[in-house]
Design a protein around this motif. Structure first.
Motif, mmCIF file in Angstrom:
data_model
loop_
_atom_site.group_PDB
_atom_site.id
_atom_site.type_symbol
_atom_site.label_atom_id
_atom_site.label_comp_id
_atom_site.label_asym_id
_atom_site.label_seq_id
_atom_site.Cartn_x
_atom_site.Cartn_y
_atom_site.Cartn_z
ATOM 1 N N THR A 1 0.858 -1.192 0.000
ATOM 2 C CA THR A 1 0.000 0.000 0.000
ATOM 3 C C THR A 1 0.895 1.244 0.000
ATOM 4 O OG1 THR A 1 0.069 0.088 2.397
ATOM 5 C CG2 THR A 1 -1.717 -1.196 1.416
ATOM 6 N N PRO A 2 0.271 2.412 -0.125
ATOM 7 C CA PRO A 2 1.032 3.632 0.182
ATOM 8 C C PRO A 2 1.350 3.642 1.679
ATOM 9 C CG PRO A 2 -1.087 4.142 -0.865
ATOM 10 C CD PRO A 2 -1.125 2.692 -0.501
ATOM 11 N N TRP A 3 2.157 4.583 2.132
ATOM 12 C CA TRP A 3 2.277 4.818 3.571
ATOM 13 C C TRP A 3 1.836 6.254 3.828
ATOM 14 C CZ3 TRP A 3 3.516 0.929 6.985
ATOM 15 C CH2 TRP A 3 3.452 1.305 8.344
ATOM 16 N N ALA A 4 1.010 6.430 4.863
ATOM 17 C CA ALA A 4 0.434 7.750 5.123
ATOM 18 C C ALA A 4 1.512 8.741 5.563
ATOM 19 C CB ALA A 4 -0.622 7.638 6.208
ATOM 20 N N PRO A 5 1.330 10.024 5.246
ATOM 21 C CA PRO A 5 2.224 11.043 5.797
ATOM 22 C C PRO A 5 1.933 11.211 7.295
ATOM 23 C CG PRO A 5 0.510 12.056 4.463
ATOM 24 C CD PRO A 5 0.307 10.579 4.359
ATOM 25 N N PRO A 6 2.910 11.705 8.080
ATOM 26 C CA PRO A 6 2.773 11.729 9.540
ATOM 27 C C PRO A 6 1.495 12.385 10.067
ATOM 28 C CG PRO A 6 4.992 12.337 8.919
ATOM 29 C CD PRO A 6 4.226 12.179 7.644
ATOM 30 N N ASP A 7 1.100 13.540 9.524
ATOM 31 C CA ASP A 7 -0.073 14.221 10.083
ATOM 32 C C ASP A 7 -1.318 13.338 9.989
ATOM 33 O OD1 ASP A 7 1.456 16.356 10.712
ATOM 34 O OD2 ASP A 7 0.666 17.693 9.162
ATOM 35 N N TYR A 8 -1.414 12.607 8.907
ATOM 36 C CA TYR A 8 -2.585 11.728 8.736
ATOM 37 C C TYR A 8 -2.416 10.458 9.575
ATOM 38 C CZ TYR A 8 -6.822 10.285 6.284
ATOM 39 O OH TYR A 8 -8.121 9.934 5.982
ATOM 40 N N TYR A 9 -1.211 9.907 9.538
ATOM 41 C CA TYR A 9 -0.933 8.665 10.285
ATOM 42 C C TYR A 9 -1.228 8.843 11.767
ATOM 43 C CZ TYR A 9 1.625 4.590 11.988
ATOM 44 O OH TYR A 9 1.961 3.407 12.601
ATOM 45 N N ARG A 10 -0.988 10.044 12.268
ATOM 46 C CA ARG A 10 -1.127 10.276 13.706
ATOM 47 C C ARG A 10 -2.575 10.396 14.164
ATOM 48 N NH1 ARG A 10 3.650 13.775 16.166
ATOM 49 N NH2 ARG A 10 3.197 12.396 17.908
ATOM 50 N N MET A 11 -3.515 10.149 13.261
ATOM 51 C CA MET A 11 -4.904 9.975 13.708
ATOM 52 C C MET A 11 -5.033 8.705 14.542
ATOM 53 S SD MET A 11 -7.710 10.901 10.892
ATOM 54 C CE MET A 11 -6.867 10.638 9.391
ATOM 55 N N LEU A 12 -4.201 7.716 14.268
ATOM 56 C CA LEU A 12 -4.243 6.474 15.053
ATOM 57 C C LEU A 12 -3.965 6.803 16.515
ATOM 58 C CD1 LEU A 12 -2.090 4.121 12.768
ATOM 59 C CD2 LEU A 12 -4.539 3.865 13.245
ATOM 60 N N PRO A 13 -4.549 6.046 17.452
ATOM 61 C CA PRO A 13 -4.171 6.253 18.852
ATOM 62 C C PRO A 13 -2.646 6.150 18.974
ATOM 63 C CG PRO A 13 -5.992 4.693 18.685
ATOM 64 C CD PRO A 13 -5.532 4.976 17.278
ATOM 65 N N ASP A 14 -2.053 6.988 19.816
ATOM 66 C CA ASP A 14 -0.584 7.055 19.861
ATOM 67 C C ASP A 14 0.075 5.695 20.083
ATOM 68 O OD1 ASP A 14 -0.944 9.711 19.495
ATOM 69 O OD2 ASP A 14 -0.269 10.339 21.495
ATOM 70 N N ALA A 15 -0.497 4.919 21.016
ATOM 71 C CA ALA A 15 0.138 3.639 21.334
ATOM 72 C C ALA A 15 0.105 2.701 20.119
ATOM 73 C CB ALA A 15 -0.547 2.987 22.525
ATOM 74 N N VAL A 16 -0.996 2.763 19.366
ATOM 75 C CA VAL A 16 -1.137 1.904 18.183
ATOM 76 C C VAL A 16 -0.194 2.385 17.070
ATOM 77 C CG1 VAL A 16 -2.751 1.287 16.330
ATOM 78 C CG2 VAL A 16 -3.466 1.141 18.730
#
Ligand code: G6P
Length: 507
Positions: free
Chosen positions: A197-212
């Protein structure tokens, strides 16, 4: 935890992926509980570049005994696991050694539908409608626990199957935690991870809960090499490691490869742009069943009022949210609105096959595709001309037929790891085909120069590109198609696989 190993024949090369090279269905009746009863099982080999690439695992060049570890996806697969004890009958797998894991159905559904397809896929393809989603609550927590168990089941099986010092290639977003889990169990192994897949840019990726967010990155960093389809996705991953983990990123001056160092360990990031399998495609596209379908499609496309064959604008996709089929249809509608000269002179063949129908959002999307296609047909269609012909039933021979006769191919994903359709069309095209390509597809890195490049969100821009593609002069189109086919086949699936294997061994 270091695991005691079984005293069976152990493998030197291992592949792990959610979907395996073969899937089973049960003939006859299924039991009320949805089980397989006593019916006979039929095995179907998976198609596509991934299966053919990973199948190189069985070639001599891979150097050693090999095993492919995958999950049972449905009742037929579960029954096959029960009957075979886990290692599938080699008669079903083309001789390959395949270990299929019967992960409890609820755990599997949570991991596959809940986390992999509804969270990680959405994050990397940036598919959320953010005012309302994602919303990470109790359901997510439960599903995440299943995803952990599902990943642990893979790590256990790999630890169990691998010979001392073996090489393991773990595939995709379903299995992000496996590299780290496997390293804990078997520090002697060489471990690679590949993201399709693509890999998300950090601002978008950081929607995930921090621990996840951390756990996923640390999971992949458990690998010696983490590889991607393009440099852009590798960079995205490295940027997330910096933003989330405070990792250090360096570039190897001789190879240009990125290296991520976190907690004293370094993971190399590779880039391997999976190409089309020209030999397979050309042979398969030349068979009678494909010729038959070309004849049927030509009939449906028909001729204009002056008796000239109409142009064929083709798209072939899984009905996948990221493929942007609805905006593609709107762009075609816009073309017919803005440039009436194309009415009656072009037909849009939209092959949009079902995918992930367990998820409501995919079912809704498929309905929207049908609705917009019908709307265009009722607005512009005439007695002798149907502007959009939509096919919703998967038929590989028909896809190849559409590839061969296309005058224009539309590949406009919102975001896509690679997009093999963009690579396959030029390889089998009979008469040259103009490619309209999204700049957000991984394939853009290799094919952008000879394509008509679009911003996938911009309907007017896409309509303009369709017009340009339809009017492209024949000789120019043929020249471009030749160059596209050369670029598309630069790294055939077998080479793609072996390159990773060798890079990992040399690491
Ligand atoms: C596409 C993606 C892969 C993914 C696969 C899963 O091919 O590019 O990254 O592994 O879909 O599809 P599935 O039908 O198994 O959910």
């Amino acid at each position: 935890m270091v695991v005691e190993r079984a005293s069976q024949a152990l493998a030197d090369v291992l592949v792990a992926s959610n979907r395996g090279p073969v899937s089973y269905s049960v003939a006859g009746e299924t039991t009320q509980a949805g089980g397989a009863g006593g019916g006979s099982l039929s095995a179907k080999r998976g198609g596509g570049g991934l299966v053919s690439g990973l199948s190189a695992i069985a070639t001599e060049d891979s150097g050693g005994d090999a095993v492919w570890v995958c999950a049972a996806l449905g009742d037929g697969d579960r029954e096959a696991v029960r009957r075979s004890g886990g290692k599938l009958d080699r008669a079903d797998t083309g001789g390959q050694s395949v270990r299929m894991l019967d992960i409890p159905a609820g755990t599997f559904a949570d991991a596959y539908n809940g986390i992999a397809n509804s969270v990680l896929w959405f994050v990397h393809h940036m598919l959320y409608q953010t005012p309302l989603e994602p919303s990470f609550g109790a359901e997510f927590e439960q599903q995440w626990a299943s995803y952990e168990r599902y990943n642990a089941a893979f790590a256990d099986a790999l630890a169990d199957e691998a010979a001392e010092g073996a090489t393991v290639l773990v595939q995709d977003y379903h299995l992000t935690l496996v590299p780290a889990l496997l390293r804990e169990r078997r520090p002697d192994l060489r471990i690679g991870h590949f993201s399709h897949t693509p890999w998300a840019p950090p601002d978008y990726y950081r929607m995930l809960p921090d621990a996840v967010a951390e756990q996923v990155l640390r999971g992949v960093l458990g690998a010696d090499r983490a590889a991607f389809l393009t440099r852009r996705w590798a960079r995205g991953f490295a940027d997330c490691c910096v933003a989330v983990l405070g990792a250090a990123v360096a570039e190897d001056e001789s190879t240009g490869e990125l290296e991520v160092t976190c907690d004293g360990r370094t993971t190399r990031l590779g880039v391997h742009g999976l190409g089309a399998d020209a030999e397979f495609l050309r042979e398969r596209a030349g068979r009678d069943d494909v010729d038959e379908r070309i004849a049927i499609l030509r009939e449906q496309i028909g001729s204009d009022r002056d008796g000239r064959p109409r142009r064929a604008l083709v798209r072939v996709d899984r009905t996948e949210l990221s493929k942007n089929i609805v905006r593609g249809l709107h762009a075609y509608g816009r073309l017919l609105a803005d440039r009436p000269e194309w009415r009656e002179r072009v037909v849009h063949l939209a092959l949009a096959y079902p995918s992930r129908q367990d998820l409501a959002v995919y079912r809704d999307y498929m309905s929207e595709v049908s609705r917009v296609a019908e709307e265009i047909n009722s607005t512009y269609g005439t007695e002798s001309w149907t502007p959009v012909v939509l096919f919703l039933k998967d038929d590989f021979a028909r896809s190849l037929a559409a590839y061969r006769l296309a005058d224009v191919a539309l590949v406009n994903p919102i975001r896509d790891g690679m997009n093999l359709v963009a690579k396959e069309v030029p390889v089998v095209s009979d008469d040259g085909c103009a490619l309209v390509l999204s700049r957000e597809a991984g394939a853009y890195a290799e094919l952008g120069e000879d394509s008509l490049v679009v911003n996938p969100y911009d309907i007017a821009d896409t309509a303009r590109a369709l017009h340009e593609a339809l009017t492209m002069e024949h000789g120019r189109r043929a020249e471009r198609t030749k160059r596209l086919a050369a670029a598309a086949t630069a790294l055939p699936p077998t080479r793609w696989f072996l390159d990773q294997l060798h890079a990992l061994r040399d690491a």
